[in-house]
Design a protein around this motif. Sequence first.
Motif, mmCIF file in Angstrom:
data_model
loop_
_atom_site.group_PDB
_atom_site.id
_atom_site.type_symbol
_atom_site.label_atom_id
_atom_site.label_comp_id
_atom_site.label_asym_id
_atom_site.label_seq_id
_atom_site.Cartn_x
_atom_site.Cartn_y
_atom_site.Cartn_z
ATOM 1 N N ASN A 179 -11.139 13.816 26.693
ATOM 2 C CA ASN A 179 -10.156 12.750 26.625
ATOM 3 C C ASN A 179 -9.655 12.677 25.182
ATOM 4 O O ASN A 179 -10.319 12.140 24.300
ATOM 5 N N LEU A 180 -8.478 13.274 24.943
ATOM 6 C CA LEU A 180 -7.935 13.386 23.595
ATOM 7 C C LEU A 180 -6.700 12.505 23.469
ATOM 8 O O LEU A 180 -5.795 12.565 24.310
ATOM 9 N N VAL A 181 -6.656 11.702 22.431
ATOM 10 C CA VAL A 181 -5.513 10.834 22.176
ATOM 11 C C VAL A 181 -4.878 11.240 20.854
ATOM 12 O O VAL A 181 -5.537 11.244 19.813
ATOM 13 N N TYR A 182 -3.595 11.594 20.929
ATOM 14 C CA TYR A 182 -2.859 12.032 19.747
ATOM 15 C C TYR A 182 -1.736 11.057 19.437
ATOM 16 O O TYR A 182 -1.191 10.385 20.327
ATOM 17 N N GLY A 183 -1.372 11.008 18.172
ATOM 18 C CA GLY A 183 -0.219 10.246 17.726
ATOM 19 C C GLY A 183 0.653 11.110 16.844
ATOM 20 O O GLY A 183 0.284 12.239 16.493
ATOM 21 N N PRO A 184 1.829 10.614 16.482
ATOM 22 C CA PRO A 184 2.726 11.405 15.638
ATOM 23 C C PRO A 184 2.135 11.626 14.250
ATOM 24 O O PRO A 184 1.377 10.809 13.738
ATOM 25 N N ALA A 185 2.487 12.748 13.661
ATOM 26 C CA ALA A 185 2.027 13.088 12.316
ATOM 27 C C ALA A 185 3.207 13.530 11.485
ATOM 28 O O ALA A 185 4.284 13.835 12.006
ATOM 29 N N GLY A 186 2.999 13.581 10.175
ATOM 30 C CA GLY A 186 4.040 14.069 9.288
ATOM 31 C C GLY A 186 4.164 15.579 9.379
ATOM 32 O O GLY A 186 3.462 16.236 10.151
ATOM 33 N N PRO A 187 5.057 16.174 8.603
ATOM 34 C CA PRO A 187 5.247 17.627 8.611
ATOM 35 C C PRO A 187 3.943 18.358 8.327
ATOM 36 O O PRO A 187 3.100 17.908 7.555
ATOM 37 N N GLY A 188 3.789 19.514 8.949
ATOM 38 C CA GLY A 188 2.557 20.277 8.796
ATOM 39 C C GLY A 188 2.400 20.962 7.455
ATOM 40 O O GLY A 188 1.325 21.432 7.128
ATOM 41 N N GLY A 189 3.454 21.035 6.669
ATOM 42 C CA GLY A 189 3.364 21.675 5.365
ATOM 43 C C GLY A 189 3.653 23.161 5.437
ATOM 44 O O GLY A 189 3.930 23.719 6.498
ATOM 45 N N ASN A 190 3.549 23.820 4.289
ATOM 46 C CA ASN A 190 3.895 25.241 4.192
ATOM 47 C C ASN A 190 2.727 26.081 3.691
ATOM 48 O O ASN A 190 2.912 27.020 2.924
ATOM 49 N N ALA A 191 1.530 25.726 4.099
ATOM 50 C CA ALA A 191 0.359 26.466 3.643
ATOM 51 C C ALA A 191 0.384 27.896 4.198
ATOM 52 O O ALA A 191 0.934 28.164 5.266
ATOM 53 N N THR A 192 -0.211 28.811 3.453
ATOM 54 C CA THR A 192 -0.289 30.225 3.839
ATOM 55 C C THR A 192 -1.747 30.652 3.881
ATOM 56 O O THR A 192 -2.662 29.861 3.600
ATOM 57 N N TYR A 193 -1.958 31.921 4.180
ATOM 58 C CA TYR A 193 -3.321 32.459 4.183
ATOM 59 C C TYR A 193 -3.958 32.342 2.805
ATOM 60 O O TYR A 193 -5.168 32.130 2.689
ATOM 61 N N GLU A 194 -3.154 32.466 1.782
ATOM 62 C CA GLU A 194 -3.687 32.346 0.423
ATOM 63 C C GLU A 194 -4.318 30.979 0.212
ATOM 64 O O GLU A 194 -5.314 30.847 -0.493
ATOM 65 N N ASP A 195 -3.732 29.943 0.828
ATOM 66 C CA ASP A 195 -4.306 28.600 0.726
ATOM 67 C C ASP A 195 -5.555 28.474 1.609
ATOM 68 O O ASP A 195 -6.520 27.799 1.246
#
Length: 206
Positions: A179-195
């Motif tokens: 039973n999973l409850v989600y809400g809106p979130a901000g932008p996911g960002g621009n992370a890469t594999y290096e991060d």
Amino acid sequence: MKTIKAGLFISLDGVVEAPDQWHFPYFNDEMGAAVDATLGAADVLLLGRRTYDSFAGAWPDREAAGGDDAPFARKLGDTRKIVVSRQRLQFTWRNSEQLRGDLVEAVTALKKEPGDGTIGMSGSVSVVRQLLDAGLLDELHLLVHPIAVRRGMRLFDEGLPPIPLTLISSQVFQTGVLNLVYGPAGPGGNATYEDAKAHLPSTPEQ
């Protein structure tokens, strides 16, 4: 402002179509309580036409039959029900009405009606998608069943922009349903594999 909560039965591979064909073996008291949290506790029900037709074809008869599910059926019948459809509809189930005008504009106005109650949704996948895209859905309740259905419509369309979400709560039922409850979130960002690689476990030097 009112809160919109949408509840969906969903398989492990993302299928939301025809849950009556695969989800009943997993229905227990825990799931009943979760369904009641989105439907039974709602002041208003917002439903797509197909979902409404399914409900209207079953719940009034169940209420009249007076069985174990009659109290819940009566609760649904007493609740204001707003149906989304491009076709002009005629209703026989009490407290039913049709949404007028543009979906996003009408739902925005509905959320701003007096009071801070809950607008509940069940199924109605196309409506859920549109409200997610418009940023109008406050909570997405997913009952994730431990079964791969392997055919049928999935919740999210392919080829559209991502929709970042944040996990509000999670619960594991005795049946293995999540039973999973989600809400809106901000932008996911621009992370890469290096991060990301900075978080990988390191291997001790020999």
